[in-house]
Design a protein around this motif. Structure first.
Motif, short mmCIF file in Angstrom:
data_model
loop_
_atom_site.label_atom_id
_atom_site.label_comp_id
_atom_site.label_asym_id
_atom_site.label_seq_id
_atom_site.Cartn_x
_atom_site.Cartn_y
_atom_site.Cartn_z
N LEU A 42 0.83 -1.19 0.00
CA LEU A 42 0.00 0.00 0.00
C LEU A 42 0.87 1.25 0.00
CD1 LEU A 42 -2.67 -0.93 2.72
CD2 LEU A 42 -2.95 -1.05 0.23
N HIS A 43 0.41 2.26 -0.71
CA HIS A 43 1.04 3.58 -0.64
C HIS A 43 0.43 4.29 0.56
CE1 HIS A 43 2.89 3.05 -4.59
NE2 HIS A 43 1.76 2.46 -4.93
N THR A 44 1.26 4.92 1.37
CA THR A 44 0.78 5.40 2.66
C THR A 44 0.99 6.89 2.88
OG1 THR A 44 2.88 4.76 3.69
CG2 THR A 44 1.09 3.16 3.76
N GLN A 45 0.21 7.40 3.83
CA GLN A 45 0.33 8.78 4.30
C GLN A 45 0.30 8.74 5.82
OE1 GLN A 45 0.77 11.69 2.63
NE2 GLN A 45 0.83 12.81 4.57
N PHE A 46 1.33 9.28 6.43
CA PHE A 46 1.46 9.30 7.89
C PHE A 46 0.90 10.63 8.40
CE2 PHE A 46 4.30 9.61 11.79
CZ PHE A 46 3.60 8.66 12.50
N VAL A 47 -0.07 10.56 9.31
CA VAL A 47 -0.70 11.76 9.84
C VAL A 47 -0.48 11.82 11.34
CG1 VAL A 47 -2.89 12.97 10.19
CG2 VAL A 47 -2.46 11.79 8.03
N VAL A 48 0.06 12.95 11.81
CA VAL A 48 0.32 13.13 13.24
C VAL A 48 -0.68 14.13 13.80
CG1 VAL A 48 1.99 13.88 14.98
CG2 VAL A 48 2.77 12.64 12.95
N ARG A 49 -1.41 13.70 14.85
CA ARG A 49 -2.33 14.58 15.55
C ARG A 49 -1.87 14.74 16.99
NH1 ARG A 49 -7.96 11.56 14.50
NH2 ARG A 49 -7.43 11.06 16.66
N GLU A 50 -2.52 15.62 17.71
CA GLU A 50 -2.14 15.83 19.10
C GLU A 50 -2.35 14.57 19.94
OE1 GLU A 50 -4.18 19.13 20.75
OE2 GLU A 50 -3.19 20.62 19.46
N ASP A 51 -3.38 13.80 19.58
CA ASP A 51 -3.72 12.64 20.39
C ASP A 51 -3.44 11.30 19.71
OD1 ASP A 51 -5.60 13.01 18.43
OD2 ASP A 51 -7.32 12.45 19.66
N ALA A 52 -2.88 11.32 18.49
CA ALA A 52 -2.66 10.05 17.80
C ALA A 52 -1.71 10.21 16.61
CB ALA A 52 -3.99 9.48 17.30
N GLN A 53 -1.10 9.10 16.24
CA GLN A 53 -0.29 9.03 15.02
C GLN A 53 -0.92 7.94 14.16
OE1 GLN A 53 3.94 8.70 15.72
NE2 GLN A 53 3.85 10.04 17.51
N LEU A 54 -1.40 8.31 12.99
CA LEU A 54 -2.20 7.40 12.17
C LEU A 54 -1.55 7.18 10.81
CD1 LEU A 54 -5.66 9.00 12.97
CD2 LEU A 54 -4.68 6.96 14.03
N LEU A 55 -1.66 5.94 10.33
CA LEU A 55 -1.12 5.59 9.03
C LEU A 55 -2.28 5.23 8.11
CD1 LEU A 55 1.59 5.22 7.52
CD2 LEU A 55 1.52 2.81 8.18
N TYR A 56 -2.38 5.93 6.99
CA TYR A 56 -3.44 5.68 6.01
C TYR A 56 -2.83 5.00 4.79
CZ TYR A 56 -6.30 8.83 8.81
OH TYR A 56 -7.00 9.40 9.84
N GLY A 57 -3.53 3.99 4.27
CA GLY A 57 -3.01 3.23 3.14
C GLY A 57 -3.93 3.27 1.94
N PHE A 58 -3.32 3.25 0.73
CA PHE A 58 -4.08 3.37 -0.51
C PHE A 58 -3.55 2.40 -1.56
CE2 PHE A 58 -3.74 7.30 1.82
CZ PHE A 58 -5.07 7.64 2.03
N SER A 59 -4.45 1.97 -2.42
CA SER A 59 -4.08 0.97 -3.43
C SER A 59 -3.16 1.52 -4.51
CB SER A 59 -5.34 0.39 -4.08
OG SER A 59 -6.10 1.42 -4.69
N ASP A 60 -3.20 2.83 -4.73
CA ASP A 60 -2.33 3.43 -5.76
C ASP A 60 -1.97 4.86 -5.37
OD1 ASP A 60 -4.51 5.20 -6.75
OD2 ASP A 60 -5.37 3.33 -7.50
N LYS A 61 -1.01 5.43 -6.08
CA LYS A 61 -0.54 6.77 -5.78
C LYS A 61 -1.59 7.83 -6.08
CE LYS A 61 4.40 5.87 -6.37
NZ LYS A 61 5.64 6.24 -7.12
N GLN A 62 -2.47 7.56 -7.04
CA GLN A 62 -3.52 8.52 -7.39
C GLN A 62 -4.47 8.73 -6.21
OE1 GLN A 62 -6.72 7.43 -10.18
NE2 GLN A 62 -6.15 9.23 -11.38
N GLN A 63 -4.86 7.62 -5.58
CA GLN A 63 -5.73 7.74 -4.40
C GLN A 63 -5.03 8.52 -3.29
OE1 GLN A 63 -7.22 4.15 -2.64
NE2 GLN A 63 -9.23 4.40 -3.58
N ARG A 64 -3.77 8.22 -3.08
CA ARG A 64 -3.04 8.92 -2.02
C ARG A 64 -2.92 10.41 -2.34
NH1 ARG A 64 3.09 7.33 -0.77
NH2 ARG A 64 3.31 8.28 -2.85
N ALA A 65 -2.67 10.74 -3.59
CA ALA A 65 -2.56 12.15 -4.00
C ALA A 65 -3.88 12.87 -3.75
CB ALA A 65 -2.17 12.23 -5.48
N LEU A 66 -4.99 12.19 -4.02
CA LEU A 66 -6.29 12.81 -3.79
C LEU A 66 -6.54 12.99 -2.30
CD1 LEU A 66 -8.86 13.91 -4.96
CD2 LEU A 66 -9.77 11.59 -5.15
N PHE A 67 -6.15 12.02 -1.49
CA PHE A 67 -6.26 12.13 -0.04
C PHE A 67 -5.46 13.34 0.46
CE2 PHE A 67 -4.67 11.18 4.25
CZ PHE A 67 -5.82 10.85 4.92
#
Length: 203
Positions: free
Chosen positions: A47-72
């Protein structure tokens, strides 16, 4: 930043995944449009991923392709749209259909996605039109349809599907109603979610 993850898919509780990478289990949140394409448990996945850091959590989002991740990535830059709503958007509509809605100024389609009201839909069109101007879509093509599933069914699929829809922002009553309205044969919880989301977009 974690840009890609490859490992063995060991758990899938939509929209949450658990991927084993050399003995370390990574929790990944994925849109339903990615989950539909996943292999069976125990199989390898990338999966192509995006790491998001919040004050209360660190979350990893995964996508089937780079296009989806770019849109996210483009979505979470819009005022009032955070990662949770961006995930719901990508779960409720295929990327190409979302881009087409933005190009056409089709707020009627956008407001059918959970968490998007009229003002948010209008803001998405205004703020994303320029960002997505290089994404070409053929306006003459029909909306992408779901694949035809094989006949089957289990009560546990209904419970999983309802839980996933609620996690994406739907009210429990809305989730139950959307699933009960499905007349197509299904072979997994993902099929139920796919048809429920498709049905709600047509309302």
């Amino acid at each position: 930043m974690i840009g890609r993850i490859s490992g063995i898919l060991i758990e899938k509780q939509s929209p949450e995944l658990l991927i084993d990478v050399n003995g370390i289990g990574y929790e990944v949140l994925a849109p339903m449009t990615t989950i539909y394409k996943l292999p069976a448990l125990g199989q390898s996945v990338t999966l192509h991923t995006q790491f998001v850091v919040r004050e209360d959590a660190q979350l990893l989002y995964g996508f089937s392709d780079k296009q989806q991740r770019a849109l996210f990535r483009a979505l979470i830059k819009v005022s009032g749209v955070g990662p949770k709503l961006a995930l719901a958007i990508l779960s409720g509509i295929e990327a190409i259909n979302f881009v087409r809605s933005i190009h056409d100024g089709d707020t009627a389609t956008l407001v059918r996605i959970p968490g998007i009201g009229k003002k948010t839909a209008e803001r998405l069109v205004v703020e994303m039109k320029d960002r997505l101007k290089e994404w070409q879509v053929d306006s003459d093509l029909p909306l992408m349809a779901a694949a035809n599933p094989q006949p089957a069914g289990q009560e546990v699929w209904v419970q999983e599907a309802e839980g996933a829809l609620i996690a994406l922002g739907y009210k429990p009553t809305e989730a139950a109603k959307a699933i009960s309205a499905i007349k197509d044969p299904v072979s997994s919880a993902e099929d139920l979610i796919r048809f429920a989301l498709k049905g709600m977009l047509k309302q």
